[in-house]
Design a protein around this motif. Structure first.
Motif, PDB file in Angstrom:
ATOM      1  N   ASP A  28       5.698  63.730 -19.206  1.00 58.83           N
ATOM      2  CA  ASP A  28       6.834  64.315 -20.094  1.00 58.83           C
ATOM      3  C   ASP A  28       7.362  63.717 -21.136  1.00 58.83           C
ATOM      4  O   ASP A  28       7.948  64.578 -22.139  1.00 58.83           O
ATOM      5  N   ASP A  29       7.492  62.507 -21.277  1.00 60.35           N
ATOM      6  CA  ASP A  29       8.045  61.848 -22.515  1.00 60.35           C
ATOM      7  C   ASP A  29       6.972  61.491 -23.527  1.00 60.35           C
ATOM      8  O   ASP A  29       7.239  60.888 -24.498  1.00 60.35           O
ATOM      9  N   TYR A  30       5.791  62.164 -23.185  1.00 62.93           N
ATOM     10  CA  TYR A  30       4.660  62.006 -24.287  1.00 62.93           C
ATOM     11  C   TYR A  30       4.092  60.488 -24.479  1.00 62.93           C
ATOM     12  O   TYR A  30       3.564  60.355 -25.781  1.00 62.93           O
ATOM     13  N   LEU A  72     -11.512  56.988 -18.263  1.00 59.42           N
ATOM     14  CA  LEU A  72     -11.778  58.109 -19.147  1.00 59.42           C
ATOM     15  C   LEU A  72     -10.380  58.964 -19.140  1.00 59.42           C
ATOM     16  O   LEU A  72     -10.272  59.448 -17.959  1.00 59.42           O
ATOM     17  N   LYS A  73      -9.813  59.138 -20.089  1.00 58.91           N
ATOM     18  CA  LYS A  73      -8.385  59.743 -20.132  1.00 58.91           C
ATOM     19  C   LYS A  73      -7.962  61.000 -21.179  1.00 58.91           C
ATOM     20  O   LYS A  73      -8.790  60.554 -22.410  1.00 58.91           O
ATOM     21  N   LEU A  74      -7.511  62.039 -20.875  1.00 59.84           N
ATOM     22  CA  LEU A  74      -7.238  63.048 -21.927  1.00 59.84           C
ATOM     23  C   LEU A  74      -5.709  63.455 -21.747  1.00 59.84           C
ATOM     24  O   LEU A  74      -5.150  63.319 -20.557  1.00 59.84           O
ATOM     25  N   SER A  75      -5.266  63.940 -22.787  1.00 61.14           N
ATOM     26  CA  SER A  75      -3.782  64.368 -22.814  1.00 61.14           C
ATOM     27  C   SER A  75      -3.951  65.850 -22.914  1.00 61.14           C
ATOM     28  O   SER A  75      -4.451  66.259 -24.124  1.00 61.14           O
ATOM     29  N   LEU A  76      -3.379  66.575 -22.021  1.00 60.16           N
ATOM     30  CA  LEU A  76      -3.708  68.013 -21.990  1.00 60.16           C
ATOM     31  C   LEU A  76      -2.272  68.766 -22.041  1.00 60.16           C
ATOM     32  O   LEU A  76      -1.544  68.484 -21.042  1.00 60.16           O
ATOM     33  N   ARG A  92       2.485  66.487 -30.314  1.00 59.23           N
ATOM     34  CA  ARG A  92       3.301  67.553 -30.326  1.00 59.23           C
ATOM     35  C   ARG A  92       3.315  68.721 -31.514  1.00 59.23           C
ATOM     36  O   ARG A  92       3.674  69.731 -31.279  1.00 59.23           O
ATOM     37  N   ASP A  93       2.409  68.192 -32.509  1.00 59.78           N
ATOM     38  CA  ASP A  93       2.154  69.388 -33.522  1.00 59.78           C
ATOM     39  C   ASP A  93       1.361  70.470 -33.093  1.00 59.78           C
ATOM     40  O   ASP A  93       1.568  71.489 -33.508  1.00 59.78           O
ATOM     41  N   HIS A  94       0.658  70.281 -31.745  1.00 60.09           N
ATOM     42  CA  HIS A  94      -0.190  71.131 -31.315  1.00 60.09           C
ATOM     43  C   HIS A  94       0.293  72.029 -30.125  1.00 60.09           C
ATOM     44  O   HIS A  94      -0.201  72.935 -29.604  1.00 60.09           O
ATOM     45  N   ASP A  95       1.725  71.662 -29.826  1.00 60.76           N
ATOM     46  CA  ASP A  95       2.294  71.936 -28.647  1.00 60.76           C
ATOM     47  C   ASP A  95       3.550  73.029 -29.127  1.00 60.76           C
ATOM     48  O   ASP A  95       4.144  72.641 -29.986  1.00 60.76           O
ATOM     49  N   ALA A  96       4.121  73.932 -28.531  1.00 61.92           N
ATOM     50  CA  ALA A  96       5.307  74.780 -28.532  1.00 61.92           C
ATOM     51  C   ALA A  96       6.490  73.894 -28.005  1.00 61.92           C
ATOM     52  O   ALA A  96       5.992  72.953 -27.173  1.00 61.92           O
ATOM     53  N   PRO A  97       7.525  73.972 -28.417  1.00 64.22           N
ATOM     54  CA  PRO A  97       8.561  72.937 -27.901  1.00 64.22           C
ATOM     55  C   PRO A  97       8.939  73.179 -26.504  1.00 64.22           C
ATOM     56  O   PRO A  97       9.143  72.259 -25.761  1.00 64.22           O
TER      57      PRO A  97
END
Lengths: 132, 132
Positions: free
Chosen positions: A88-90, A42-46, A106-111
């Motif tokens: 880092d490379d999403y 089970l994995k998440l992207s945070l 990326r829509d949820h992240d700042a640049p």
């Protein structure tokens, strides 16, 4: 007791889970998260700027809880420690997004933000079905 | 930030919440519970033989999380410490049962069991609505 029981396997592909991390004060902090069941883990992207990520860096103890929303008497709680790796490379974020209709995380992240792959390393899997 | 925001008041009367306690190993343990919103406080009736009750006696740090099951992007997480008081005569357990169609909480207990009233004393109330 770190295997996922057959009776609760469907929950590993649910849409939402509740992640518990520990704050600086030692109090559990729960948030609802997207997650991915991949290669038996089970994995998440945070996003690294988020409090839950900072909590996990400080104290890896965590729990990922998946409720059967159709029957809240049935759920699985995967308890253990989080392993954090850079994304880092999403690449991983894209695989999570694919589960959610091709969402772009990326829509949820700042640049300037970055992401980590969070893998739950279970020490105990607690599966409950009290009927209902 | 220990008030319940107006935007999430309905969740205080939901049917289920997720309780996070801390195990002996410091790892969060999540279980789904009945609860009661009474006199502005969130309270549970717990059997003293249960692990979550033992956890709270050892470490009162806890969190009670209520998800909007219709919209999992909306939830409230009440973080703080648990205050435990005896409920030997099941007076409080009866008030919880009344919320759940007059359920008798003794049905879940062995004759020798006892119950405590668990009141969450919030140090932080975290209310989220990410749309959805």
């Amino acid at each position: 007791m770190t295997d996922f029981p057959e009776s609760h396997r469907d929950l590993l592909d649910a849409q939402f889970a509740t992640l518990a991390t520990l704050g600086r004060d030692g109090i559990p902090q729960l948030t609802e998260v997207w997650f991915l069941h991949e290669n038996g883990e089970l994995k998440l992207s945070l996003n690294t700027s988020r409090m839950k990520t900072k909590n996990l860096r400080r104290r890896p103890e965590c729990s990922l809880f998946v409720l059967d929303v159709e029957n809240p008497y049935r759920y699985i709680d995967v308890r253990g420690r989080a392993r954090l790796e850079p994304d880092d490379d999403y690449q991983f974020a894209r695989r999570v997004g694919a589960k959610y209709g091709g969402a772009d995380l990326r829509d949820h992240d700042a640049p300037s933000d970055s992401r980590v792959i969070v893998t739950i390393e279970p020490t105990n899997v607690f599966a409950v079905n009290m009927g209902g």
